[in-house]
Design an enzyme around this catalytic site. Structure first.
Site, short mmCIF file in Angstrom:
data_model
loop_
_atom_site.label_atom_id
_atom_site.label_comp_id
_atom_site.label_asym_id
_atom_site.label_seq_id
_atom_site.Cartn_x
_atom_site.Cartn_y
_atom_site.Cartn_z
N ASP A 44 0.86 -1.19 0.00
CA ASP A 44 0.00 0.00 0.00
C ASP A 44 0.90 1.24 0.00
O ASP A 44 2.13 1.12 0.11
CB ASP A 44 -0.84 -0.07 1.29
N ASP B 144 -8.98 3.77 -1.37
CA ASP B 144 -9.85 4.11 -0.24
C ASP B 144 -11.17 4.72 -0.69
O ASP B 144 -11.37 5.93 -0.69
CB ASP B 144 -9.11 5.05 0.72
#
Ligand SMILES: *[C@@H]1O[C@H](CO)[C@@H](O)[C@H](O)[C@H]1NC(C)=O
Ligand SMILES: *[C@@H]1O[C@H](CO)[C@@H](O)[C@H](O)[C@H]1NC(C)=O
Ligand SMILES: *[C@@H]1O[C@H](CO)[C@@H](O)[C@H](O)[C@H]1NC(C)=O
Ligand SMILES: *[C@@H]1O[C@H](CO)[C@@H](O)[C@H](O)[C@H]1NC(C)=O
Length: 922
Positions: free
Chosen positions: A518, A594
């Site tokens: 990430d 996200d």
């Protein structure tokens, strides 16, 4: 103390922002806040100063080289035009005598592109024409322009609008305000200004509190491309927007600059985490594409026919004028050279393949990766993990892996464990693998600056961090607090990092632990636009500016090598990445970052995944349920039903959300989610076959409808439906309280679509309103197709490996159908040594036949054929006769269901590795 308090405040402000529902636009640049974008976008069309100098033409069998002169500045460039295999041309332009080299990335292409011999090159006073088969490229001398023809038809032109810009390298002018005065460029050449010198942002630039030193000054490049006959453009992911690109005439251009955009919104051309500078143009006649091979920040303007970008070109006899459709694009990058690949199709699948010939295909993933994944920021400790895994069994819901976010580490120091929460990681992993499951842990690129952290100490002493302009280790702020970043452009760093994954180094892991990368844009909480400053220095002296968009790709490339090395090359690595670039499909799956628990984000997951799928990266998913905020049970259900048909299937959520495992709402919700997951698992043989076929031919696993219906204009803007391969059509429910949805059935009535549950046939093409309940979304199988399934759903794919197959056959109006099935060990690279089965299954003239496509390959499977369902079967079938080498002739029972017109053959019981024939007898 004061600084501690400031740190805490910073942490609250930056690391855990309040969820507000809206992106903070002030954090991110608009085109007019970026000097190079302003300069490039401000170019006037029709005034190109570039002219070829054809007396300097040099050629060999696959390349011509010719000088290009800028009449306004007096700078000379070199143009190369190269013929490549698969209907592809490459155009490369750089300065003839640059002050210093410019960055040319070598990591996106998977190999040196293969050249082919040109047929011939012809020169006239106006043009140079290169012919190769049915394609040709015409280079116009003055003004410079390149036209690409496919089958005699003009398909793409470059610099037709004259927006090419190539800011030559220069030394900093002493008095930049001197406007157009002659300037000394270097030792001894002089040039006239191109207007960049007196741009106040050319030699240094500020954004908010951030300063960019820009020691190399202006070095932007830009080019326009026109696609006559095209109606829509696609590609250039990643944006939370429609699949068909929109005109940017009255908005900012689409931006490609990998960024961690907190609470990103839909219907936006702002940058997101990944960038693939690949643009498709499509019209009824043909498809083509341009791959802008550049890793710097890039903006792209799009104009369509509706913007009056073409002059009326055809006037017919009744003087009714018709406009030819055309798409125009304008690529603008901050640095680098002009390096463009033109892919001439002509069909959508041809262009998709042509692009993956350049950048590679995704290696076949392990079967478990295609099942269901459960993640959360965070599963708190090893007991939490055990309870969650057990609950999946209690609720009879299949699960492949549990994922651990950043909190499993000791203070965000990757390659360590929080010993209090996870005292026995090996035991925890063993308990998962005993049930056929895996663990996936996050590893991020920010390294905590902590003198008690071996990785920080190693990186500091070995000089492995990315540097500032003045040679210090760059220090930013991220999850661990003060952080530095390993430089993955340095082969020594890659070598060091890949070693960290070996099982004797990364304690508490096994070969069943896979990796989630990430924050690899990279995300830097206190950096400009939440990323690294552009004037940082990477290996080889390159500025971060030159390489930014491929930074995340370099990281996953290293992780892939690490996992490959860890198992001694025996197991297929699995990595999930947030950031990506062209070619990243070779290393990782991606997800859309996200997102938010709302209907718009559910809806946009389809165009976002379709867009990356046609850009080489099929392995895409979106956080199920939405990362931020809490879905209600209806949105939750609809999300599972939609995600069942996207390649990567993971639930994940923010630390402040409520627990939302499939059983946390109510019994009905649990039941419907269970059904969705069971449906997903039953189709895994099809998913797996399509992933293998992608690896072979580059075709995306999920496809926009126009892939297979390229002349059907209605399909061009459809992105709330997708095709899985070419046989399954999916239309999720994207609205609350829906009682019906409008499904577009492609094929103009020549194809019949069958509801996969009821086998109800839809014969008419076009839009049909289909009633829906909360229990299912509309999914259809195409007439003429054979789809392999497995109907015994177990707790994980490992448990299903040897299970029998069911074939769903839908006969077309001629009584024919066909489809493929790929089988191997589902985990290793043995398939690359011929250990697999690739079957072609056909129905024709009342005979179902299974033949091996690759006769030399073999794999000993325990799976056998359990059942065949034939929709729209031949009339009056009473029985069936199987014939195979090992079984000889066997009579099989058939049953016919008049309600859904399906003929069923039970228990053929033949091993899947054998060739066989089943004759339907009247
Ligand atoms: C053609 O010339 C270019 C530039 O000199 C060279 O890189 C390339 O290898 C040559 N190709 C062939 C087929 O000779
Ligand atoms: C300028 O001089 C340097 C050093 O002599 C040389 O390497 C470079 O090629 C020269 N540049 C030009 C444009 O002549
Ligand atoms: C530049 O060129 C002039 C004349 O062509 C020559 O006299 C001079 O020495 C050159 N200067 C440099 C720095 O090479
Ligand atoms: C693993 O499973 C055993 C047996 O159920 C249990 O006693 C043990 O606590 C588990 N370990 C972990 C770390 O979950």
């Amino acid at each position: 103390m004061a600084s501690c308090i400031r740190l805490v405040l910073l942490l609250i402000l930056l690391c855990s922002p309040f969820i507000t529902d809206a992106v903070n636009r002030d954090n991110f640049k608009r085109c007019d806040q970026s000097s190079f974008c302003r300069r490039c976008r401000g170019m006037e069309s029709g005034k190109s100063p570039y002219q070829l100098l054809p007396d300097k033409l040099v050629q060999n069998e696959s390349m011509i080289i010719v000088d290009l002169f800028n009449k306004d500045t007096g700078i000379t460039y070199v143009v190369q035009l190269i013929t490549l295999k698969e209907n592809t041309f490459r155009l490369h332009i750089n300065e003839k005598d640059p002050l210093h080299p410019k960055y040319e990335n070598e990591y996106a292409l998977h190999d040196q592109p293969q050249t082919v011999e040109m047929d011939f090159v012809e020169s006239t006073a106006e043009t140079i024409t290169v012919t190769k088969g049915e394609n040709k490229a015409i280079l116009y001398i003055n003004p410079f322009k390149v036209e690409l023809y496919s089958q005699g038809i003009l398909t793409i032109s470059a610099n037709a609008r004259g927006l090419m810009r190539f800011e030559h390298l220069r030394t900093k002018p002493v008095k930049p305000e001197d406007g157009n005065a002659e300037m000394v460029r270097t030792n001894n050449t002089t040039y006239l200004s191109d207007g960049a010198d007196n741009d106040p942002g050319a030699w240094e630039e500020n954004f908010k509190e951030h300063h960019d030193a820009k020691p190399y000054g202006p070095e932007a490049i830009a080019m326009d491309f026109s696609f006559p006959g095209s109606e829509h453009a696609y590609g250039i992911p990643e944006h939370a927007d429609s699949l068909a690109l929109q005109s940017t005439k009255s908005t900012d251009p689409y931006r490609l600059y990998n960024l961690d955009v907190f609470e990103y919104e839909t219907n936006e051309r702002m940058s997101l985490y990944g960038a693939i500078p690949l643009l498709y143009a499509h019209g009824k006649e043909r498809s083509s594409a341009v791959f802008w091979h550049n890793t710097a920040e890039t903006w792209i303007d799009i104009l369509s026919s509706a913007d009056n970008n073409v002059v009326e070109s055809i006037v017919n006899f009744v003087s009714r004028s018709i406009k030819k459709s055309q798409v125009d694009a304008h690529f603008m990058s901050e640095s680098g050279v002009i390096d463009v690949f033109f892919m001439l199709g002509p069909k959508p699948l041809d262009v998709f393949r042509q692009y993956t010939v350049l950048t590679g295909t995704a290696p076949l993933p392990q079967m478990f990766t295609l099942g269901y994944h459960q993640s959360r920021w965070n599963y708190n400790d090893q007991d939490d993990v055990a309870t969650i895994a057990e609950s999946f069994d209690t609720h009879d819901i299949p699960l492949e892996a549990i994922w651990l976010d950043i909190e499993y580490t000791d203070s965000k120091k990757y390659f360590t464990w929080d010993a209090r929460k996870f005292p026995n990681p090996l035991d925890m992993i063993h308990n998962l693998t005993a049930k056929g499951r895996k663990l996936v842990v996050i590893i991020d690129p920010h390294i905590k600056r902590d003198n008690n952290y071996f990785l920080h100490n190693d990186a500091t002493s070995l000089g492995y961090y990315i540097k500032t302009r003045d040679g210090k280790d760059y220090e930013g702020w991220c999850w661990p607090g003060a952080s530095s970043y390993l430089d993955f452009f340095d082969p020594k760093v890659v070598d060091y990092y890949t070693g960290l994954y070996s099982l004797d180094k990364f304690h508490g892991t096994t070969n069943d632990v896979y990796i989630w990368n990430d924050m690899n844009e990279p995300s830097v909480f206190n950096g400009p636009e939440i990323t690294a400053p552009k004037d940082l220095i990477h290996h080889g002296g390159w500025e971060h500016r030159d390489v930014h968009n491929i930074n995340g790709h370099m990281y996953i490339r290293a992780t892939y090598d690490a996992l490959f090395r860890r198992s001694g090359g025996s197991l297929r690595p699995f990595i999930l990445t947030r950031s990506f670039f062209a070619g990243s499909q070779r290393y990782a799956a991606m997800w859309t970052g996200d997102n938010m628990a709302d209907w718009n984000h559910l809806r946009v997951s389809y165009p976002m995944c379709l867009s990356v799928a046609i850009s080489g990266m099929s392995f895409c998913g979106a956080d199920v349920g939405g990362f931020f905020k809490n879905p209600d049970s209806e949105l939750f259900i609809r999300w599972y039903q939609a995600a069942t048909w996207l390649p990567f299937f993971r639930q994940h959520s923010h630390i402040e959300t409520k627990r939302r495992e499939p059983w946390t709402f109510n019994d009905e919700t649990t039941q419907i989610v269970r059904e969705a997951l069971r449906l997903r698992y039953s189709y895994l043989p099809l998913w797996y076959t399509l992933f293998r076929e992608h690896e072979i031919n580059g075709y995306p696993v999920i496809r926009p409808l126009w892939t297979h219906y390229p002349t059907e204009s209605e399909t061009f803007i459809i992105d709330d439906e997708l095709l899985l391969g070419d046989s399954i059509l999916v239309r999720p429910v994207f609205q609350s309280s829906a009682t019906e949805v409008a499904v577009y059935f492609p094929g103009e009535g020549k194809v019949t679509w069958y509801d996969i549950d009821t086998m109800q046939a839809y014969e008419k093409g076009g839009y049909v309103k289909i009633p829906v309940t909360i229990h299912k979304i509309p999914v259809f199988q195409k007439s003429g197709s054979v789809v392999p399934r497995k109907m015994r759903i177990r707790r994980s794919t490992v448990a299903m490996r040897n299970d029998p197959y069911t074939l769903i056959i839908i006969a077309d109006s001629n009584g024919r159908a066909s489809g493929n099935l790929y089988i191997d060990d589902e985990v290793s690279f043995e398939y690359r040594h011929g250990k697999y089965l690739y079957l072609r299954i056909t129905l024709d003239s009342n005979k179902i036949v299974s033949t091996l496509i690759d006769k030399l390959a073999s794999y000993e499977t325990q799976s056998w054929l359990e059942r065949i369902d034939i929709a729209n079967p031949p009339q009056g079938i009473k029985s069936a006769q199987l014939e195979s080498h090992s079984m000889g002739k066997v009579t099989l029972e058939t049953t016919y269901n008049p309600h859904n017109n399906v003929l069923t053959i039970r228990k053929p019981a033949v091993n899947m590795g054998e060739e066989w024939t089943i004759e339907l007898l009247q």
